[in-house]
Each structure stands twice: as structure tokens, then as C-alpha cells.
Design an enzyme around this catalytic site. Structure first.
Site, PDB file in Angstrom:
ATOM      1  N   GLY A  74      46.734  40.925  29.921  1.00  0.00           N
ATOM      2  CA  GLY A  74      46.860  40.530  31.313  1.00  0.00           C
ATOM      3  C   GLY A  74      48.169  39.823  31.558  1.00  0.00           C
ATOM      4  O   GLY A  74      49.079  39.839  30.720  1.00  0.00           O
ATOM      5  N   ASP A 134      36.742  33.710  40.335  1.00  0.00           N
ATOM      6  CA  ASP A 134      37.217  35.031  39.892  1.00  0.00           C
ATOM      7  C   ASP A 134      36.049  35.867  39.367  1.00  0.00           C
ATOM      8  O   ASP A 134      36.113  36.424  38.266  1.00  0.00           O
ATOM      9  CB  ASP A 134      38.287  34.876  38.822  1.00  0.00           C
ATOM     10  CG  ASP A 134      39.089  36.165  38.632  1.00  0.00           C
ATOM     11  OD1 ASP A 134      39.020  37.037  39.516  1.00  0.00           O
ATOM     12  OD2 ASP A 134      39.769  36.293  37.602  1.00  0.00           O
TER      13      ASP A 134
END
EC number: 2.7.11.22
Length: 592
Positions: free
Chosen positions: A13, A125
Site C-alpha cells: 500500500g 476505514d
């Protein structure tokens, strides 16, 4: 990383990579999240935030953090490895999950969210990629890099959080006063995707997402409309006005009836109108058919089974059990301290020397007769002194001062603690000064010697020096049981000393009659060279003053001075003190 073997890369990521590794000792498969090394503080801030929350909060449906370490200036987070997510499930089931599986997954996800919200934590999230699914069907919420505590009134949050497709309208409009409802909105979007297999609000930009929200969910609330009109990002943009059905099942026709009610309660434009996580857990969707009562035992059994397989992970205990165990430990610790303190006080009391009892025994009889001293019983009731003592002539008014030792001495050990002489150590019989007789009586030489801890009389204290008290034996000296030959020799020595003491006393009388001019040049006889020769100088001055005072009162009373003569002085006096082939160190008492 020395303890782990790298098996491959799991994901990557913007903040770091996730590696699949194997523990070399236990063989457990773990996931290690490695944060990138960057000069900006945002990466470290996110990493430390995740570490903080994972160490502070533990739940069955939250991912377990095993350990944290830093290597080559990079932060490493070691998690239990679960390589399956809800997103993988959706890719496998293109048309969505079956109803039974979906309800089990949603119930566990809601348990994790409710646990966070009950602790005033918002995840920020929630999405299919962050819901891990084990092989036994246990779901665990992960990735707490964006999680944070609920802000106080007036505080603001970071504007850019959450993945766009699951972002609530207040986040899209960058309202900094958001809270727990942002997680509920993301959950509603994810429920539709899990049930249908397709994302509900896919978008390429914030404006695109805002437009789809208005078309599919509803119009903006007055508060959000005000923010939208003042935002420079959306300047000149006009949103459409759409009429939506108020019935949830008509609004979401692809969903099950009860599931549509849940989604409708989650996807409310105004955050205040959204349902809470605790209310969702008690929704009819989960309570019907006794689902919770049937599923919870199954879930507990699966959790225990996984805990046995994972050697590095131990099952977490409830907070109440932890508190009870802490209280028990505190109770045991305090009891231990109390018992040890009481024991210490008792030991200190035993260590303190007991007071010396001085017993005065009047002796009746003639000058040459003296009664045998009574047997002394120590306070411990262990030792007794032999009553057979050497007899010396004394006046009928003489009193025996018996000084008992504070602690009984084991007859099987000598003065130094060695098992040698059964007569070593005991009470000491010391006759006081007879004021009516010029001849001064000496202490019984055959009796046992003074113990170092015996308390003397006040006058004896004044005469004692700091190095060694008068009449005290050196530690290495020994004392043996006197025989009949030794007692006869000591009688002769005693008679010789009494005559010598009379001569010394008469010389002292003559010296005291000198004139003052002569007294200035007066010199006392030099003391024999002993260990305490330096300290006896001060003692001589005190003796002179004391003799002057006594001479004024009476000329017949004289105070003796006891000196400790070493072994060399003994040899010069003609070999006194030898005991049938054995050289013994003894204390001599001079009277002058």
C-alpha cells in the site's frame, strides 16, 4: 526478522508492505506489516497510532498483534496471519454471499464495531479488504492505521480518511465534526456489496461520489447543504433534487426484507438519524429464529480451537477475570509483606541484648569460708554454671556481684563458636572492693572470663577504653577447666599479689602527701606496653583526680587500677600461669 522466515509478499500500500512469514521455532505463519522509511512524520504517526490501539484493545473479532520491533529504522508489526478477506469471498461468489454465511459474518463484524464504539473509538476505514476471514469462518477487523479516539467538542479530525466508495457524505464535504456514524455508513455500503456482489457507490472523485449519494440515497441535509455551498471545491456545482421512496424494501429491492431495513437505517444522510451499533446487534435480523443463542456457542468453540493451533497467541481473558486475578495477586502480595514485616520485628526483638541481671549474694562465715555460688539459670533455660569454684579468703561482709550474660551459651561450643570446651563462657563472679580492709580482693582467676557484651558498673565503664574493656580476653584466648594443681598455684600467686598490692598502696599514700611544688613534677610509674597504652594516659588523669577526692575523705580507702598484662609480661614474672605443659593466655590484675 531473524526469528522469521520470509515466505512472500501479501500486499502493498501507500504506507508499507505486508509480508507472509514463518516463525522458525514454532512454525506459526504470521503477517508482518513493514512501514516505509520516509522523512515525513505521517507514516510514523499512523504506525504508532495502530500500535497504540492494538495494544490497548483486545476482542475476539479484532486482529491480534503479536509483537512490535524496529529494524533498520523501519517499524515492524507482527500479526496473526489470515490471508483471506471478505473481498476474496466476493470475488469467489460473484452474486454475493449466501444468507446464512452473510448473517454470521455481519454479526461478528458488528460485534467488533460495537466494541470499538463502546470504547469511543472510530475505525474510519471499514471496507471488505479490512475484514479478515479465517478458515473456520471467524471474521476479524484489521488495519487500525486510521482509527482514533472520538474527538471532544471543538476538536477536528483529519480531512482525508477512508476509502472513497465507503465514505460518508460528511467526510466527502470535509466536515471536521464527524464521529461514530461514519463507520455505520461504511457498514451499510459494505452490506449491499456483500449481499449483491457489486459495490454500491463506486466513484472516481469526490464530486462523482456526492452525485451518486444524492441519486441513490437522498438529498443533503440543511447542515451539509450549507457546507457544500461554501466549499471552494464545489463552487458552481448544482446537485439534483431527487424524490426517494420512504419504504426501505422498495428503495433496496435486491435485498432481503430485514436486511433492507438494516441498510436503510445505516444509510441516512443526517448522521444523527443513523442507527447505532448496539441497536443493530439487537435487530430482528439477528434475533429471529434464535440465531444468537445458537451461533455464540459455535463461535466460542471455533475461537478455542484456533487458540490451540496458534502457539504464539493466547486466548484473551475478560476484563472482569483480569480484575479478579489482579485483586488476588494484590491480596497475596500484601499478606506476604505483612507476614515478612511481623517476622522482621520479631527477629529484631530477639537480636536486642537482654538486660543484665545483677544479683548480690551475702556471704556468711569466717574469713576463710565462702559459700558456694548458687547455680544460675539463664533466661533461655538451657545452660547452668558449675557450682564448684576455687575458694579464696574474704571478709565476712564481702558481697558477691554476679553478672549474668544476656544470652545463654551452648556448653558444647567454645567462646568462638567452636565445639571444644564445655566450661567456656558463662557467668563471672566478681567481688567488689572491701572498704574496711586495705588488702584488695582479686577476682576469682579460675572463674570464666568476661563476655564482650556484659554490662559493667558505672565506674568500670569510665575506666574502659574504646579498644578493649578491662578484664576482657582477646578473641583467640582459651580457658580450660582448672585442675587441683592449678588451684594451688593460683593460691600462691594470690598471696604474693596481695602483699605486692599493700606495698603499692603505701607508696601511693606517700606520694599524695607531697607539696604542691613537688606535685607539678610528679610522675606516675609507666604503664606496661600493651595494645591500649595510648588510651591509658587519659585514664591516669582521671585516676589522679579520683584518688585526691578519696584521700580527703578517708586515707584507708584506695581504688585499684586493673591493668591487662599481656603474655610477655607474664613470662618476666617467673613463669606464673603455666598449666602442666600447656601455655595459656590469661588476664593478670595488678593492684597499685
Amino acid at each position: 526478522m531473524e526469528m522469521y522466515e520470509t515466505l512472500g509478499k501479501v500486499g502493498e500500500g501507500s504506507y508499507g508492505t505486508v509480508m507472509k512469514c514463518k516463525h522458525k521455532n514454532t512454525g506459526q505463519i504470521v503477517a508482518i506489516k513493514i512501514f516505509y522509511e520516509r522523512p515525513e512524520q505521517s507514516v510514523n504517526k499512523i504506525a504508532m497510532r495502530e500500535i497504540k490501539f492494538l495494544k490497548q484493545f483486545h476482542h475476539e473479532n479484532l486482529v491480534n498483534l503479536i509483537e512490535v520491533f524496529r529494524q533498520k529504522k523501519k517499524i515492524h508489526l507482527v500479526f496473526e496471519f489470515i490471508d483471506h478477506t471478505v473481498l476474496d469471498e466476493l470475488q469467489h461468489y460473484c452474486h454475493g454471499l449466501e444468507s446464512k454465511r452473510l448473517r454470521k459474518y455481519l454479526f461478528q463484524i458488528l460485534r467488533a464495531i460495537d466494541y470499538l464504539h463502546s470504547n469511543n473509538i472510530i475505525h474510519r476505514d471499514i471496507k471488505p479488504e479490512n475484514i479478515l476471514v479465517s478458515q473456520s469462518g471467524i471474521t476479524k477487523l484489521c488495519d487500525f492505521g486510521f482509527a482514533r479516539t472520538l474527538a471532544a467538542p471543538g476538536d477536528i479530525y483529519t480531512d482525508y480518511v477512508a476509502t472513497r466508495w465507503y465514505r460518508a457524505p460528511e467526510l466527502v464535504l470535509k466536515d471536521t465534526s464527524y464521529g461514530k456514524p461514519v463507520d455505520i455508513w461504511a457498514l451499510g455500503c459494505m452490506i449491499i456489496e456483500m449481499a449483491t456482489g457489486n459495490p454500491y457507490l463506486p466513484s472516481s472523485s469526490d464530486l462523482d461520489l456526492l452525485h451518486k449519494i444524492v441519486l441513490k440515497v437522498g438529498n443533503l441535509s440543511p447542515h451539509l447543504q450549507n457546507i457544500f455551498s461554501k466549499s471552494p471545491i464545489f463552487a458552481g456545482v448544482v446537485l439534483p433534487q431527487v424524490q426517494h421512496p420512504k419504504n426501505a424494501r422498495k428503495k433496496y429491492p435486491k435485498l432481503n426484507g430485514l436486511l433492507a431495513d438494516i441498510v436503510h437505517a445505516c444509510l441516512q444522510i443526517d448522521p444523527a438519524d443513523r442507527i447505532s451499533s448496539s441497536d443493530l446487534l439487537h435487530h430482528e435480523y439477528f434475533t429471529r429464529d434464535g440465531f444468537i443463542e445458537k451461533f455464540m456457542p459455535e463461535l466460542k468453540a471455533k475461537l478455542l480451537q484456533e487458540a490451540k493451533v496458534n502457539s504464539l497467541i493466547k486466548p484473551k481473558e475478560s476484563s472482569k477475570e483480569n480484575e479478579l486475578r489482579k485483586d488476588e495477586r494484590k491480596t497475596v502480595y500484601t499478606n506476604t509483606l505483612l507476614s515478612s514485616s511481623v517476622l522482621g520485628k520479631e527477629i529484631e526483638k530477639e537480636k536486642k541484648p537482654k538486660e543484665i541481671k545483677v544479683r548480690v549474694i551475702k556471704v556468711k562465715g569466717g574469713r576463710g569460708d565462702i559459700s558456694e555460688p548458687k547455680k544460675k539459670e539463664y533466661e533461655g533455660g538451657l545452660g547452668q554454671q558449675d557450682a564448684n569454684e576455687n575458694v579464696h579468703p574474704m571478709s565476712p561482709d564481702t558481697k558477691l556481684v554476679t553478672i549474668e550474660p544476656p544470652n545463654p551459651i551452648n556448653p558444647s561450643t567454645n567462646c568462638n563458636g567452636l565445639k571444644e570446651n564445655p566450661h567456656c563462657g558463662g557467668s563471672v563472679t566478681m567481688p567488689p572492693i572491701n572498704l574496711t580492709n586495705s588488702n584488695l580482693m582479686a577476682a576469682n582467676l579460675s572463674s570464666n572470663l568476661f563476655h564482650p557484651s556484659v554490662r559493667l558498673t558505672e565506674r568500670a565503664k569510665k575506666r574502659r577504653t574504646s579498644s578493649q574493656s578491662i578484664g576482657q580476653v582477646m578473641p583467640n584466648s582459651r580457658q580450660e577447666d582448672p585442675g587441683p594443681i592449678q588451684s594451688q598455684m593460683e593460691k600462691g600467686i594470690f598471696n604474693e599479689r596481695t602483699g605486692h598490692s599493700d606495698q603499692m598502696a603505701n607508696e601511693n599514700k606517700r606520694k599524695l602527701n607531697f607539696s604542691r611544688s613537688d606535685r607539678k613534677e610528679f610522675h606516675f610509674p609507666e604503664l606496661p606496653v600493651t595494645i591500649q597504652s595510648k588510651d591509658t594516659k587519659g585514664m591516669e588523669v582521671k585516676q589522679i583526680k579520683m584518688l585526691k577526692r578519696e584521700s580527703k575523705k578517708t586515707e584507708s580507702s584506695k581504688i585499684p587500677t586493673l591493668l591487662n598484662v599481656d603474655q610477655n609480661q607474664e613470662k618476666q614474672e617467673g613463669g606464673d600461669g603455666h598449666c602442666e605443659g600447656k601455655n595459656l593466655k590469661r588476664n593478670r590484675f595488678f593492684f597499685w
